[in-house]
Design an enzyme around this catalytic site. Structure first.
Site, PDB file in Angstrom:
ATOM      1  N   ASP A  81       0.267  -1.298  -0.443  1.00 36.89           N
ATOM      2  CA  ASP A  81      -0.075  -0.086   0.362  1.00 36.89           C
ATOM      3  C   ASP A  81       0.992   0.960   0.530  1.00 36.89           C
ATOM      4  OD1 ASP A  81      -2.268  -1.484  -0.164  1.00 36.89           O
ATOM      5  OD2 ASP A  81      -2.443  -1.275   1.788  1.00 36.89           O
ATOM      6  N   GLY A  82       1.817   1.086   0.768  1.00 35.54           N
ATOM      7  CA  GLY A  82       2.878   2.484   0.397  1.00 35.54           C
ATOM      8  C   GLY A  82       3.167   3.172  -0.696  1.00 35.54           C
ATOM      9  N   ASN A  86      -4.311   8.688   2.190  1.00 29.08           N
ATOM     10  CA  ASN A  86      -4.719   8.324   2.721  1.00 29.08           C
ATOM     11  C   ASN A  86      -5.320   9.036   3.924  1.00 29.08           C
ATOM     12  OD1 ASN A  86      -4.605   5.676   2.873  1.00 29.08           O
ATOM     13  ND2 ASN A  86      -3.033   5.193   4.086  1.00 29.08           N
ATOM     14  N   GLU A  87      -4.707   9.987   4.893  1.00 35.13           N
ATOM     15  CA  GLU A  87      -4.785  10.812   5.500  1.00 35.13           C
ATOM     16  C   GLU A  87      -3.579  12.230   6.297  1.00 35.13           C
ATOM     17  OE1 GLU A  87      -2.272   8.250   6.810  1.00 35.13           O
ATOM     18  OE2 GLU A  87      -4.167   7.155   7.036  1.00 35.13           O
ATOM     19  N   THR A 103      -9.113   2.321   6.203  1.00 34.95           N
ATOM     20  CA  THR A 103      -8.151   1.077   6.573  1.00 34.95           C
ATOM     21  C   THR A 103      -7.524   1.689   6.854  1.00 34.95           C
ATOM     22  OG1 THR A 103      -7.900   0.596   3.932  1.00 34.95           O
ATOM     23  CG2 THR A 103     -10.083  -0.086   4.868  1.00 34.95           C
ATOM     24  N   ALA A 104      -6.692   2.640   7.495  1.00 37.11           N
ATOM     25  CA  ALA A 104      -4.991   2.939   7.848  1.00 37.11           C
ATOM     26  C   ALA A 104      -5.235   3.436   9.439  1.00 37.11           C
ATOM     27  CB  ALA A 104      -4.433   3.540   6.625  1.00 37.11           C
ATOM     28  N   SER A 164      -6.489   5.587  10.964  1.00 36.30           N
ATOM     29  CA  SER A 164      -7.852   4.595  11.266  1.00 36.30           C
ATOM     30  C   SER A 164      -8.717   4.270  11.797  1.00 36.30           C
ATOM     31  CB  SER A 164      -8.728   5.738  10.145  1.00 36.30           C
ATOM     32  OG  SER A 164     -10.500   6.535  10.507  1.00 36.30           O
ATOM     33  N   SER A 176      -7.282   1.681  12.858  1.00 32.06           N
ATOM     34  CA  SER A 176      -6.689   1.014  14.239  1.00 32.06           C
ATOM     35  C   SER A 176      -7.523   2.122  15.251  1.00 32.06           C
ATOM     36  CB  SER A 176      -5.783   1.201  14.768  1.00 32.06           C
ATOM     37  OG  SER A 176      -4.412   2.675  13.861  1.00 32.06           O
TER      38      SER A 176
END
Length: 318
Positions: A93-94, A167-168, A208-209, A211, A213
């Site tokens: 994903d990275g 992502n964020e 799904t990253a 957030s 957790s």
């Protein structure tokens, strides 16, 4: 040179389901690999040979690895979108997040092959590349539109900085032991104060990253929205919330509080103090990732597979 891909546009609160269409046949393919990874480097050589010798297209690589693959072309512009028609991502994903960061404007469709660890965003196994790449070049595929956020860092001490995140963006306490104290405004209206370890402003893709957790819900990427997720808030009444996609969010640190900034997991060397502001809105251009089946099947299957909700992968009614 105009880009050879057509982009689907948002419709209301959801993104349309529209098959992808090449405006004209693709010619240049950018291949990106996970850095300092032997497995990805071997796969990259395989893909470059396939693109050049069998697909008869021009393979491009990033300038940082061009010396390792001298038979390829590279780009010298800040924004390579006008040169590149398709991106092939090899890693996790990275690696896909890194591919997104390369393009400040329109992003070519990205074909992601899974060579990493988690792989929430990667539906394709590398062993499928000989069948998958020709299908994509023929235009026989659909995409998932992954909206990005435009982040503006405003400071009286520094010039304005802009970042695109897939992502964020995270405001967190970093190496400090005290709590962060952040005020959040939505469309210039005060919304909430967060005292805790920090605050995440994310996309549905980012749900799904980090957030996830922090206890927030997973949001399908076709739900056009922005997510606010507190990190270990001091007050149990502060909860994650999903906002409309067209709001503008402003973050400010309260007096005597500082916070550090991260974008897509990368630390930005700035501290948010009481005189600084972070302005967040939805970016103009999405990141379109190629689907193996369709955006619903791919997303639901990967959630199931990665989180092992049904370890035997069978339908209970069968």
């Amino acid at each position: 040179k105009k880009a050879t891909f057509l982009r689907n546009l948002p419709f209301g609160g959801f993104l349309q389901r529209v098959p992808f269409t090449w405006k004209k046949p693709p010619k240049n393919v950018l291949v990106i690999k996970k850095p300092e990874d032997i497995k990805s480097a071997i796969a990259m050589k395989t893909i470059i040979d396939f693109v050049r010798n069998e697909a008869l297209l021009t393979p491009f690589v990033e300038p940082s690895v061009h010396s390792e693959f001298p038979e390829t072309s590279t780009y010298d512009s800040v924004n390579p979108s006008e040169e590149i028609d398709l991106v092939i991502s090899l890693g996790g994903d990275g690696t896909l997040l890194h591919a997104s960061r390369l393009f400040l404007g329109a992003v070519p469709p990205i074909l992601p092959f899974h060579l990493g660890t988690v792989g929430f965003l990667l539906p394709f196994d590398f062993n499928e590349h000989r069948e998958t790449i020709p299908r994509v070049l023929e235009g026989n595929f659909s995409v998932t539109q992954r909206r990005r956020l435009l982040v503006k860092y405003l400071s009286a001490q520094k010039s304005e900085q802009e970042f695109h995140v897939m992502n964020e963006i995270t405001l967190h306490r970093g190496g400090y032991t005290h709590l962060t104290n952040v005020n959040c405004y939505v469309n210039d209206e005060f919304f909430l104060n967060v005292r805790g370890d920090g605050l995440i402003v994310g996309t549905p893709t980012g749900s799904t990253a980090y957030s996830l957790s922090c206890g927030a819900a997973m949001v399908h990427p076709r739900v056009n929205s922005i997510l606010l997720t507190p990190i270990c808030p001091f007050s149990v009444s502060v909860r994650a919330i999903v906002l409309p996609h067209d709001v503008t969010i402003r973050l400010e640190a309260k007096t005597d509080s500082t916070a550090q900034l991260s974008c897509d997991g990368r630390c930005i060397p700035y501290e948010l103090t009481k005189s600084d502001q972070i302005i967040i809105s939805q970016a103009k251009y999405s990141v379109d990732t190629v689907n193996k089946f369709d955006e619903d099947t791919d997303w639901l299957k990967h959630i199931n597979d990665v989180l092992s909700w049904s370890p035997d992968n069978t339908d209970p009614e069968d």
